[in-house]
Design a protein around this motif. Sequence first.
Motif, PDB file in Angstrom:
ATOM      1  N   PHE A  43       0.827  -1.196   0.000  1.00 52.06           N
ATOM      2  CA  PHE A  43       0.000   0.000   0.000  1.00 52.06           C
ATOM      3  C   PHE A  43       0.869   1.258   0.000  1.00 52.06           C
ATOM      4  O   PHE A  43       0.496   2.269  -0.543  1.00 52.06           O
ATOM      5  N   THR A  44       2.032   1.206   0.641  1.00 57.18           N
ATOM      6  CA  THR A  44       2.900   2.377   0.675  1.00 57.18           C
ATOM      7  C   THR A  44       3.711   2.521  -0.602  1.00 57.18           C
ATOM      8  O   THR A  44       4.222   3.597  -0.869  1.00 57.18           O
ATOM      9  N   LYS A  45       3.857   1.473  -1.367  1.00 61.32           N
ATOM     10  CA  LYS A  45       4.613   1.552  -2.609  1.00 61.32           C
ATOM     11  C   LYS A  45       3.762   2.082  -3.755  1.00 61.32           C
ATOM     12  O   LYS A  45       4.285   2.561  -4.740  1.00 61.32           O
ATOM     13  N   HIS A  46       2.469   1.963  -3.636  1.00 65.96           N
ATOM     14  CA  HIS A  46       1.569   2.411  -4.685  1.00 65.96           C
ATOM     15  C   HIS A  46       0.519   3.309  -4.045  1.00 65.96           C
ATOM     16  O   HIS A  46      -0.381   2.828  -3.354  1.00 65.96           O
ATOM     17  N   ASN A  47       0.643   4.588  -4.234  1.00 64.03           N
ATOM     18  CA  ASN A  47      -0.268   5.538  -3.593  1.00 64.03           C
ATOM     19  C   ASN A  47      -1.713   5.330  -4.014  1.00 64.03           C
ATOM     20  O   ASN A  47      -2.630   5.641  -3.267  1.00 64.03           O
ATOM     21  N   ALA A  48      -1.898   4.809  -5.231  1.00 62.51           N
ATOM     22  CA  ALA A  48      -3.273   4.580  -5.693  1.00 62.51           C
ATOM     23  C   ALA A  48      -3.982   3.592  -4.782  1.00 62.51           C
ATOM     24  O   ALA A  48      -5.122   3.797  -4.369  1.00 62.51           O
ATOM     25  N   ASN A  49      -3.296   2.489  -4.428  1.00 61.61           N
ATOM     26  CA  ASN A  49      -3.893   1.507  -3.535  1.00 61.61           C
ATOM     27  C   ASN A  49      -4.053   2.063  -2.129  1.00 61.61           C
ATOM     28  O   ASN A  49      -5.017   1.758  -1.430  1.00 61.61           O
ATOM     29  N   PHE A  50      -3.095   2.864  -1.700  1.00 60.35           N
ATOM     30  CA  PHE A  50      -3.121   3.398  -0.337  1.00 60.35           C
ATOM     31  C   PHE A  50      -4.329   4.304  -0.116  1.00 60.35           C
ATOM     32  O   PHE A  50      -4.949   4.277   0.950  1.00 60.35           O
ATOM     33  N   PHE A  51      -4.668   5.113  -1.108  1.00 57.88           N
ATOM     34  CA  PHE A  51      -5.804   6.028  -0.968  1.00 57.88           C
ATOM     35  C   PHE A  51      -7.104   5.435  -1.502  1.00 57.88           C
ATOM     36  O   PHE A  51      -8.180   5.774  -1.008  1.00 57.88           O
ATOM     37  N   LEU A  52      -7.031   4.570  -2.500  1.00 54.95           N
ATOM     38  CA  LEU A  52      -8.241   4.073  -3.143  1.00 54.95           C
ATOM     39  C   LEU A  52      -9.032   3.154  -2.218  1.00 54.95           C
ATOM     40  O   LEU A  52     -10.251   3.290  -2.087  1.00 54.95           O
ATOM     41  N   LEU A  53      -8.358   2.199  -1.577  1.00 56.29           N
ATOM     42  CA  LEU A  53      -9.070   1.222  -0.756  1.00 56.29           C
ATOM     43  C   LEU A  53      -9.785   1.865   0.433  1.00 56.29           C
ATOM     44  O   LEU A  53     -10.978   1.599   0.644  1.00 56.29           O
ATOM     45  N   PRO A  54      -9.147   2.711   1.244  1.00 57.26           N
ATOM     46  CA  PRO A  54      -9.907   3.359   2.330  1.00 57.26           C
ATOM     47  C   PRO A  54     -11.041   4.239   1.829  1.00 57.26           C
ATOM     48  O   PRO A  54     -12.094   4.320   2.474  1.00 57.26           O
ATOM     49  N   LEU A 257     -19.101  -0.427  -4.755  1.00 55.46           N
ATOM     50  CA  LEU A 257     -17.870   0.082  -4.151  1.00 55.46           C
ATOM     51  C   LEU A 257     -17.144  -1.017  -3.377  1.00 55.46           C
ATOM     52  O   LEU A 257     -15.912  -1.137  -3.453  1.00 55.46           O
ATOM     53  N   LEU A 258     -17.885  -1.817  -2.634  1.00 53.81           N
ATOM     54  CA  LEU A 258     -17.252  -2.905  -1.895  1.00 53.81           C
ATOM     55  C   LEU A 258     -16.726  -3.991  -2.828  1.00 53.81           C
ATOM     56  O   LEU A 258     -15.718  -4.644  -2.521  1.00 53.81           O
ATOM     57  N   PHE A 259     -17.397  -4.193  -3.949  1.00 56.81           N
ATOM     58  CA  PHE A 259     -16.867  -5.150  -4.935  1.00 56.81           C
ATOM     59  C   PHE A 259     -15.530  -4.665  -5.485  1.00 56.81           C
ATOM     60  O   PHE A 259     -14.573  -5.450  -5.610  1.00 56.81           O
ATOM     61  N   LEU A 260     -15.435  -3.383  -5.802  1.00 55.42           N
ATOM     62  CA  LEU A 260     -14.157  -2.829  -6.256  1.00 55.42           C
ATOM     63  C   LEU A 260     -13.096  -2.922  -5.160  1.00 55.42           C
ATOM     64  O   LEU A 260     -11.921  -3.195  -5.438  1.00 55.42           O
ATOM     65  N   ALA A 261     -13.499  -2.696  -3.915  1.00 55.98           N
ATOM     66  CA  ALA A 261     -12.554  -2.795  -2.805  1.00 55.98           C
ATOM     67  C   ALA A 261     -12.020  -4.217  -2.665  1.00 55.98           C
ATOM     68  O   ALA A 261     -10.825  -4.425  -2.400  1.00 55.98           O
ATOM     69  N   SER A 262     -12.889  -5.209  -2.829  1.00 53.28           N
ATOM     70  CA  SER A 262     -12.431  -6.599  -2.760  1.00 53.28           C
ATOM     71  C   SER A 262     -11.469  -6.926  -3.891  1.00 53.28           C
ATOM     72  O   SER A 262     -10.482  -7.647  -3.692  1.00 53.28           O
ATOM     73  N   VAL A 263     -11.710  -6.380  -5.082  1.00 53.29           N
ATOM     74  CA  VAL A 263     -10.784  -6.590  -6.198  1.00 53.29           C
ATOM     75  C   VAL A 263      -9.427  -5.963  -5.894  1.00 53.29           C
ATOM     76  O   VAL A 263      -8.368  -6.555  -6.165  1.00 53.29           O
ATOM     77  N   VAL A 264      -9.422  -4.778  -5.314  1.00 51.49           N
ATOM     78  CA  VAL A 264      -8.160  -4.109  -4.971  1.00 51.49           C
ATOM     79  C   VAL A 264      -7.390  -4.903  -3.929  1.00 51.49           C
ATOM     80  O   VAL A 264      -6.170  -5.079  -4.034  1.00 51.49           O
ATOM     81  N   THR A 265      -8.068  -5.419  -2.909  1.00 52.39           N
ATOM     82  CA  THR A 265      -7.375  -6.172  -1.863  1.00 52.39           C
ATOM     83  C   THR A 265      -6.775  -7.467  -2.407  1.00 52.39           C
ATOM     84  O   THR A 265      -5.649  -7.833  -2.052  1.00 52.39           O
ATOM     85  N   VAL A 266      -7.514  -8.158  -3.268  1.00 51.61           N
ATOM     86  CA  VAL A 266      -6.975  -9.386  -3.863  1.00 51.61           C
ATOM     87  C   VAL A 266      -5.780  -9.058  -4.753  1.00 51.61           C
ATOM     88  O   VAL A 266      -4.767  -9.781  -4.760  1.00 51.61           O
TER      89      VAL A 266
END
Length: 294
Positions: A43-54, A257-266
Amino acid sequence: MRANLPGLVQRPSARHCSPPSFKRRHDPLSRPTHAHDSQMAPFTKHNANFFLLPFLCAVAWLLLFLVTLSAPIAKSIYLAQVNINLDINTGKDAGPFHIPGVSVATVQESLRFGVFGYCSSGVHANELGVFNQDQPAECSPKHLGYKFDSEVLKILHLDKIAGDISETIRFGLSTHIVATVLAFVTLLLSLAAPWVSHWLYDVVTAICASLASLFAMIAFAFAAAFANSANKILGAVDSLSVKKGNGVWMDLVAWLLLFLASVVTVRVWWQKRKEDRARRASSDGPLMRQTSKV
């Protein structure tokens, strides 16, 4: 004494010779190789993931929380609305609907159904413009599911099936609560992810996000089916009409939104596993070459 001949250059003695020093130029684009760098979470290496998931989890949780606090708590948010415009008997044998001096009256009312009950817009009764009577708006007691007066169920033609569908309605409404809790847990996990590097933490986050997405989908399916079923049952009566509430569309957005969040976490978990395997392969390579030479 030795004369210094012109054109000849004295070579420095060996004791004055020193190997040239090569200073490594600093490349601002080069990746630092600190010992703790390999422990940083993706999450810290990719800012998109760090901000997108929360962000996804926070918006989805807020929508589900508002739908859970729908009518009768938040009266402007509801799953379905039933509009009533019918003629009822208000004579002496009408029971709670008895109006002195009036035999038949036209009743207009709207009922908004939420998770913990329903609210009435108020009853307006009149008899050909001669008689008018208004009752103030009121809401049912706050509990999971719906309870109606037996006389009301007879008027709505639901007295025969009310007992059969009560458990189904209660289960469908409870999915909103479960989805809201799971979305909040996923939000907390996503906020703490940059400080946790173990891959098992990413697996737990992905499982929570997937479960939250699943229950949000069930909540949306129930809300839509509840409105459609009510419209099918009550729509047969000319004096009744049913429409979907804004809570149905809020459930839909929260599920997406939660479906997209699950895709990001996987995706983050899979990416971290690949990086760990590549790191182990690169660290085992020199050791294998040294053992082969021996």
